[in-house]
Design a protein around this motif. Structure first.
Motif, mmCIF file in Angstrom:
data_model
loop_
_atom_site.group_PDB
_atom_site.id
_atom_site.type_symbol
_atom_site.label_atom_id
_atom_site.label_comp_id
_atom_site.label_asym_id
_atom_site.label_seq_id
_atom_site.Cartn_x
_atom_site.Cartn_y
_atom_site.Cartn_z
ATOM 1 N N GLN A 50 -23.837 -65.737 -56.586
ATOM 2 C CA GLN A 50 -23.312 -65.196 -55.342
ATOM 3 C C GLN A 50 -23.931 -63.821 -55.069
ATOM 4 O O GLN A 50 -23.835 -62.917 -55.883
ATOM 5 C CB GLN A 50 -21.799 -65.069 -55.427
ATOM 6 N N GLY A 51 -24.562 -63.676 -53.934
ATOM 7 C CA GLY A 51 -25.107 -62.381 -53.537
ATOM 8 C C GLY A 51 -26.478 -62.121 -54.106
ATOM 9 O O GLY A 51 -27.479 -62.179 -53.392
ATOM 10 N N MET A 52 -26.571 -61.867 -55.407
ATOM 11 C CA MET A 52 -27.828 -61.418 -55.992
ATOM 12 C C MET A 52 -28.925 -62.489 -55.915
ATOM 13 O O MET A 52 -29.988 -62.249 -55.336
ATOM 14 C CB MET A 52 -27.614 -60.987 -57.446
ATOM 15 N N ALA A 53 -28.702 -63.676 -56.509
ATOM 16 C CA ALA A 53 -29.762 -64.680 -56.587
ATOM 17 C C ALA A 53 -30.223 -65.116 -55.199
ATOM 18 O O ALA A 53 -31.422 -65.235 -54.935
ATOM 19 C CB ALA A 53 -29.284 -65.882 -57.400
ATOM 20 N N GLY A 54 -29.254 -65.379 -54.298
ATOM 21 C CA GLY A 54 -29.633 -65.755 -52.944
ATOM 22 C C GLY A 54 -30.361 -64.648 -52.223
ATOM 23 O O GLY A 54 -31.334 -64.884 -51.498
ATOM 24 N N GLY A 55 -29.894 -63.383 -52.425
ATOM 25 C CA GLY A 55 -30.563 -62.257 -51.794
ATOM 26 C C GLY A 55 -31.983 -62.068 -52.310
ATOM 27 O O GLY A 55 -32.906 -61.757 -51.544
ATOM 28 N N VAL A 56 -32.182 -62.252 -53.613
ATOM 29 C CA VAL A 56 -33.525 -62.142 -54.200
ATOM 30 C C VAL A 56 -34.427 -63.227 -53.645
ATOM 31 O O VAL A 56 -35.592 -62.981 -53.301
ATOM 32 C CB VAL A 56 -33.441 -62.222 -55.736
ATOM 33 N N ASP A 57 -33.904 -64.443 -53.552
ATOM 34 C CA ASP A 57 -34.699 -65.562 -53.025
ATOM 35 C C ASP A 57 -35.132 -65.285 -51.591
ATOM 36 O O ASP A 57 -36.298 -65.483 -51.221
ATOM 37 C CB ASP A 57 -33.883 -66.841 -53.104
ATOM 38 N N ASP A 58 -34.202 -64.809 -50.762
ATOM 39 C CA ASP A 58 -34.538 -64.506 -49.364
ATOM 40 C C ASP A 58 -35.545 -63.351 -49.280
ATOM 41 O O ASP A 58 -36.469 -63.381 -48.444
ATOM 42 C CB ASP A 58 -33.274 -64.146 -48.592
#
Length: 777
Positions: free
Chosen positions: A744-752
């Motif tokens: 939640q938050g970190m992994a998706g933000g890094v991917d984007d």
């Protein structure tokens, strides 16, 4: 190997001879003046009255003996050399063991063959060594060409074939230049056409070897013992014109009317073969010719360096030592190369046997219509179930091909009539990293799959909104392409035994209804677990506004150990059927001697989390912990040397730390850590270790981001966007990206953020190449 051993023996030939013959080529230094060449000549005639002196070698080094060469006896190629005391002309003892080194030299140069065929054989071997060296350079050419550690270091803790290859390739790189010098000089001396061509380039071409000798002019009768001219005047002329001489090689002619030839080396000469020459009238002492080494053409000076480079003396004692080590390494390369060859043959033999065994166990006549068993796994559970299913089918006589979706393509899928899929979901219903390529290709595919019958076993967790998301997507897409379902998709919630039983019944349909019941389990056997001891518990973030974060240390039998990025299943509390294992990233490597975890304490309405609460609060130091190591291939170290970018937050430091510790041991210095937490004052986890890596040069790039600091540090994805140019440069250099931490938050933000920095297409390509690796939860 023989040439290498003999070359190493000859590298310090002169030093060894001096050590074995004290008082021969050097004597005790005296205050008396040394004898001049004329006095040396007279002393030689006294001790060898029936011999003719053909050469005198003098050194200006105090205590150096005078070396007098005598004419060879009839039928001999080489005359005797005697050594005289430079202070009184006394005959010194004979030089022993010189014959041994001459034999070694013949073995080195001609392999004890006659001179001409021996030269040819040695030259061919020199060409072979050149080919081995250059082909070895090609075979080990690394991706990080400008990283000297990649070229010159390897992990000495490696075992088996990896150790042999590291030793063979890295030491080969160390001595590459020396080997090329060996081979080029050896080829130059071995083949007369090559030598003539090279001499022509250097402007030092000699007269043709087959030229007829000049007829000798008949000599008038003369007394048998004609007196040679006095060398006093000639020596005075030499000293006047060569005040800085170090070595002088005088060649007194037979006739007094002939000039005296002197080859000499200056004290500041670049090497021992940097010889100048003089020609002096013996009667008058007049200087007839004076050719200084510095005035010679460039080609002639280059030619004079070939022999000193071959011996290493061009660079003094250091050069000799390098040549000695390089020559001694040649037998080592023969040994390691042969061992690598035998290892490769053994592996091929084992592989052939395994393939033959598999083929023998396949049911006769069933290979024409095999069933495809494909799996998409993030942590290994889907692979485990796929292998269990395939084994059950094969045992019943059904041929099975097992493949990971990582390498499968829609055209390959279309070659099968029946296909079974075991598909886990990752994050919010996404395909596992290894299956992202297949998912993208399948979505773009236009193949007709009407002839394919398929079934999907979808693995998931109902705690996520997109339960079994990838399995559902896969099932729907196969239907759109015309594939026919063998039975409806089966969804498995956290290894639900009932769902797995339904899948087993579906398999029985392929085997025949009278087949035995298929027993599948997503859980590990009890034998897979080992007992470790809770040894230490350290709070990493005292005073933090976030939940407590602990470093948990377990001790036990490490055995074969684990790879960086591996996972571990923990049974909380006392081991029993009512408990459920929880999975954590390992924060240590086997070389640490313990198993370390970084565990965030979880709190909910019922109190502390089942596993995190037990590990961080309820268990006592010394309690038994049941653990099972889990390989994590999707987050394993990259198989080839490459820069590495580590991105994470919170307890994600665990997986990143295991990788960084392994990199430090390997000596791999091009690492970049981007790590986020709340406040620097309280949440700077592993700060001392990170500072140490930074100081030692293992973190040339380091970004620590604290989102709740007064300065407003932001999040890791914000830092990535700020440093987009550097990220692009690292990726262009072949960097591998590792992401570990909260989904939640970190992994998706890094991917984007990565997609925005390098494009979504390039990010997908990195995933397919295994250069984008994630362990998120």
């Amino acid at each position: 190997m023989v040439i290498g051993l003999t070359g190493a023996t000859l590298a310090f030939r002169e030093e060894i001879l001096d050590a074995l013959n004290p008082g021969v080529r050097t004597v005790a230094v005296q205050s008396a003046p040394v004898m001049a060449p004329q006095q040396i000549m007279q002393a030689a005639r006294l001790v060898k009255p029936h011999e003719r002196v053909t050469s005198i070698i003098l050194y200006d080094t105090p205590g150096s003996s005078a070396r007098v060469g005598l004419a060879p006896a009839p039928g001999e190629r080489k005359g005797e050399t005697v050594y005289l005391n430079p202070y009184n002309g006394a005959l010194l003892p004979e030089l022993h063991y010189e014959g041994f080194f001459e034999w070694v030299e013949q073995l080195h140069r001609f392999l004890l063959l006659p001179r001409d065929p021996g030269k040819m054989v040695s030259g061919v071997l020199a060409f072979c060594l050149m080919g081995l060296a250059l082909s070895g350079l090609y075979l080990r050419w690394p991706r990080r060409v400008w990283d000297w550690r990649t070229w010159l270091t390897f992990d000495t803790r490696m075992k088996g074939r990896s150790f042999l290859w590291g030793l063979h390739s890295v030491v080969g790189t160390w001595v590459m230049v020396v080997f090329l010098v060996f081979t080029m000089s050896g080829v130059y001396w071995a083949f007369d056409p090559i030598r003539d061509m090279a001499d022509g380039w250097m402007g030092t071409l000699r007269p043709p070897r087959d030229a007829a000798p000049k007829p000798k002019t008949p000599k008038a009768d003369k007394p048998a013992k004609a007196e040679a001219a006095d060398l006093t005047a000639s020596w005075a002329t030499f000293e006047q014109n060569a005040p800085n001489w170090h070595m002088a090689f005088l060649r007194p002619p037979e006739r007094a009317s002939a000039p005296l030839q002197i080859l000499w080396v200056a004290k500041d000469a670049p090497h021992v073969r940097a010889r100048s020459s003089m020609s002096i009238n013996q009667q008058t002492g007049a200087l007839l010719k004076n050719e200084l080494y510095a005035d010679k053409p460039v080609g002639a000076r280059f030619q004079s360096t070939i022999y000193p480079l071959h011996l290493g003396t061009y660079f003094g004692v250091v050069g000799q030592l390098i040549v000695f080590i390089a020559a001694l390494a040649l037998p080592g390369f023969g040994i390691t190369g042969w061992m690598l060859y035998l290892n490769r043959r053994r592996q091929k033999r084992i592989a052939r046997a395994e393939r033959a065994q598999f083929a023998a166990s396949a049911p006769a006549g069933a290979q024409d219509d095999p069933v495809l068993m494909a799996y998409a796994s993030q942590t290994g559970q889907a692979e485990r179930l796929a292998l269990q299913s395939a084994a059950a089918l094969q045992k019943a006589g059904v041929a099975v091909h097992v493949h990971s979706l990582e390498k499968l393509t829609p055209p390959q899928l279309g070659k099968y009539r029946r296909a079974l899929f075991v598909a886990s979901s990752f994050g919010e219903g996404e395909p596992p990293d290894s299956a992202r390529r297949f998912s993208r290709l399948l979505n773009a595919a236009k193949e007709e799959l009407k002839h394919v019958q398929y079934a999907v076993l979808a693995l998931g967790d109902r705690n996520y909104a997109e339960f079994c998301g990838f399995g559902r997507t896969l099932d729907q897409r196969l239907a759109v392409l015309g594939a026919q379902p063998l039975h409806p998709m089966i969804e498995v919630d956290n290894g639900d035994a009932g769902a797995l039983a339904r899948w087993g019944n579906a398999l029985r349909g392929l085997m025949g209804n009278d087949a035995a019941e298929v027993a599948l389990t997503a859980a590990a056997d009890d034998s897979d677990y080992a007992s470790w001891r809770l040894d230490q518990r350290v709070l990493l973030n005292p005073g933090s506004i976030g939940l407590p974060l602990y470093e948990i240390t377990l001790t036990g039998a490490i055995g074969e150990g684990w790879r960086p990025g591996a996972l571990v299943d923990i049974w909380p509390g006392h081991y029993g059927p009512d408990a459920a294992p929880r999975r954590y990233s390992l924060a240590s490597i086997p070389q640490d001697g313990s198993m370390q975890l970084v565990v965030r304490q979880v709190r909910c309405e019922r109190g502390l989390g089942l596993a995190s609460g037990w590990l961080t609060d309820q268990a006592a130091i010394g309690d038994e912990v049941r653990v099972r190591l889990i390989a994590n291939p999707s987050f394993d170290a990259y198989p080839q040397p490459a820069p590495a970018i580590y991105i994470g937050n919170g307890s994600g430091i665990a997986g990143l730390r295991s990788h960084l510790r392994a990199r430090v041991l390997e000596g791999a210095q091009r690492n970049w850590l981007i790590f986020g937490e709340r406040q620097q004052e309280h949440d700077a986890v592993c700060a001392e270790e990170i500072r140490g890596w930074r100081a030692q040069g293992f973190l040339p790039e380091l970004d620590l981001v604290y989102s709740r600091d007064v300065t407003g540090g932001g999040y890791v994805q914000d830092c990535m966007r700020d440093r987009a140019d550097t990220l692009r440069n690292w990726i262009a250099d072949g960097a591998v990206i590792f992401v570990c931490g909260s989904l939640q938050g970190m992994a998706g933000g890094v991917d984007d953020a990565l997609a925005a920095i390098i494009s979504r297409a390039q990010l997908e390509q990195l995933t397919e190449e295994g250069r984008y690796r994630r362990d998120v939860y």
